[in-house]
Scaffold this motif. Structure first.
Motif, PDB file in Angstrom:
ATOM      1  N   HIS A  98       0.817  -1.209   0.000  1.00 47.08           N
ATOM      2  CA  HIS A  98       0.000   0.000   0.000  1.00 47.08           C
ATOM      3  C   HIS A  98       0.855   1.266   0.000  1.00 47.08           C
ATOM      4  N   ASN A  99       2.137   1.130   0.343  1.00 39.65           N
ATOM      5  CA  ASN A  99       3.018   2.291   0.319  1.00 39.65           C
ATOM      6  C   ASN A  99       3.183   2.868  -1.087  1.00 39.65           C
ATOM      7  N   ALA A 104       0.671   4.776  -7.710  1.00 37.88           N
ATOM      8  CA  ALA A 104      -0.128   3.977  -8.634  1.00 37.88           C
ATOM      9  C   ALA A 104      -1.399   4.720  -9.047  1.00 37.88           C
ATOM     10  N   GLN A 105      -2.042   5.382  -8.099  1.00 36.57           N
ATOM     11  CA  GLN A 105      -3.242   6.150  -8.426  1.00 36.57           C
ATOM     12  C   GLN A 105      -2.916   7.296  -9.373  1.00 36.57           C
ATOM     13  N   LYS A 106      -1.793   7.934  -9.130  1.00 36.67           N
ATOM     14  CA  LYS A 106      -1.385   9.058  -9.979  1.00 36.67           C
ATOM     15  C   LYS A 106      -1.175   8.606 -11.417  1.00 36.67           C
ATOM     16  N   GLN A 107      -0.652   7.395 -11.595  1.00 36.33           N
ATOM     17  CA  GLN A 107      -0.401   6.860 -12.933  1.00 36.33           C
ATOM     18  C   GLN A 107      -1.591   6.075 -13.479  1.00 36.33           C
ATOM     19  N   ASP A 108      -2.687   6.006 -12.704  1.00 39.00           N
ATOM     20  CA  ASP A 108      -3.919   5.324 -13.114  1.00 39.00           C
ATOM     21  C   ASP A 108      -3.684   3.845 -13.425  1.00 39.00           C
ATOM     22  N   VAL A 111      -1.903  -1.954  -8.906  1.00 38.20           N
ATOM     23  CA  VAL A 111      -0.767  -2.718  -8.408  1.00 38.20           C
ATOM     24  C   VAL A 111      -1.296  -3.694  -7.362  1.00 38.20           C
ATOM     25  N   VAL A 112      -1.184  -4.985  -7.634  1.00 37.54           N
ATOM     26  CA  VAL A 112      -1.753  -6.014  -6.757  1.00 37.54           C
ATOM     27  C   VAL A 112      -0.662  -6.977  -6.311  1.00 37.54           C
ATOM     28  N   SER A 113      -0.550  -7.152  -5.008  1.00 36.28           N
ATOM     29  CA  SER A 113       0.404  -8.111  -4.456  1.00 36.28           C
ATOM     30  C   SER A 113      -0.352  -9.224  -3.727  1.00 36.28           C
ATOM     31  N   ALA A 325      -2.443   0.752  -5.175  1.00 30.08           N
ATOM     32  CA  ALA A 325      -1.673  -0.428  -4.763  1.00 30.08           C
ATOM     33  C   ALA A 325      -2.342  -1.087  -3.572  1.00 30.08           C
ATOM     34  N   LYS A 326      -2.561  -2.392  -3.669  1.00 33.90           N
ATOM     35  CA  LYS A 326      -3.302  -3.093  -2.617  1.00 33.90           C
ATOM     36  C   LYS A 326      -2.946  -4.575  -2.618  1.00 33.90           C
TER      37      LYS A 326
END
Length: 360
Positions: A98-99, A104-108, A111-113, A325-326
């Motif tokens: 999540h860091n 990731a939101q800014k680049q639309d 990101v999934v881990s 990212a999540k």
């Protein structure tokens, strides 16, 4: 994992699969087999530049162990505007993804881990049964692979890195300390898998699930080796680390992996996963939900790949998965998973028991 995911996704229409790795000959061999492309990509050398050149829409990161990695691959994907999915099951790696959320939101991009058995599949199972509960008291998860099933050296290295080391777990409503690959016990998985021995394993679920599912008392996760003597040898190894006679067993990964490969002639190729949820139903009565997954004929090691395949297909179909990212919790349903699993002859049994009025 990467080979299996590539082969499955190559069956999709209007999809270009690129096999990426450090050794071009291996990448080209697989690419030729499934009518894909191949590229030389080293995650430790000029990765951002290479991704900018390739311009992928989605990157699936399968190169473990994740215990020793930073977020270089995810960062490079964000930089080039590609969605990122990994199969990590390392606790810190998944829980701290999540860091990267703001970037990731800014680049639309998404990101999934943890698009693996845990926490991807395990969270989908609990989400599936959650509506039956007004409150969840405990979640107990167990995985028992067959000894003949394929395993990777990276996976073993990850396990050995925390064998005998302290882990934080949620127990009796508060955080407590246990030790990796200790607290041995056995359970009967039935359905030809039979009784298997288990011990403590460090996974993201231990940290994520207490708050995510508002668990009152306990979240536990254990796994084990089919060969009983080998399982308890690992328990003894953990004890040696606990009393500080051995600092870290991961230094011996190559030797232990070679030994385990020679022992693959013993045991079976059948494995199972079991999740038991206890709590109160909507009428404040005690309820237990037990879900068991079974895989035979050595197919069990492919279970961790299905979460990533499902997510990639959902992204390609334009499904609303959000951005940022999540961890891989709540991003696909158990029904979506079982559609993929049944194609591999993987099946599940469930049991829901209403135990009467809860007077406590």
């Amino acid at each position: 994992f990467g080979s299996f995911i590539s082969k499955r996704l190559a069956q999709e229409n209007n999809l270009q699969v690129i096999i990426a790795g450090r050794t071009i000959s291996k990448a080209q061999a697989l690419a030729k087999e499934i009518n894909a492309d191949a590229e030389v990509v080293d995650i430790h050398k000029n990765l951002s530049v290479r991704l900018q050149e390739i311009k992928p829409d989605i990157v699936i990161h399968t190169s473990g162990p994740f215990q020793s990695q930073g977020y270089g691959v995810a960062d490079a994907c964000i930089d080039c505007g590609a969605h990122y999915i990994d199969l990590a099951d390392d606790r810190r790696f998944v829980c701290d993804i999540h860091n990267l959320n703001k970037l990731a939101q800014k680049q639309d991009v998404l990101v999934v881990s943890g698009a693996s058995s845990v926490p991807g599949l395990s969270s989908a199972v609990i989400n599936h049964y959650q509506s039956k509960f007004s409150a969840i008291d405990s979640i107990d998860i167990a995985i028992a692979p067959g000894n003949k099933a394929e395993r990777g050296e990276a996976t073993l290295r990850g396990i050995l890195s925390y064998t005998g080391h302290p882990l934080k777990v949620f127990r009796r409503g508060r955080w407590a300390k246990v030790y990796g690959w200790m607290s041995p016990r056995s359970i009967d998985f039935s359905d030809s898998v039979g009784r298997r021995h288990l011990a403590n394993v460090d996974v993201p679920d231990l940290e994520l699930f207490p708050s995510l599912f508002l668990v009152k008392s306990r979240v536990s996760f254990q796994a084990g080796l089919e060969l009983v003597w080998l399982h308890y040898l690992m328990v003894f190894m953990a004890f040696l680390t606990k009393i500080k006679l051995v600092k870290n067993w991961s230094y011996f990964t190559r030797l232990i992996f070679q030994l385990s490969e020679r022992l693959k002639v013993f045991g079976s190729d059948s494995g199972a996963m079991r999740i038991i949820i206890r709590g109160e139903d909507q009428q404040s009565k005690s309820i237990l939900c037990e879900w068991s997954l079974y895989a035979h004929n050595g197919i069990g090691p492919y279970i961790p790949t299905l979460s990533a395949i499902i997510l990639a297909r959902k992204l390609l179909q334009g499904a609303e998965l959000g951005r940022g990212a999540k961890s891989c919790c709540g991003l696909f349903t158990l029904d979506e998973f079982m559609i993929q699993a049944k194609q591999l002859s993987i099946y599940a049994h469930e049991k829901v028991i209403h135990e009467g009025t809860n007077n406590g």
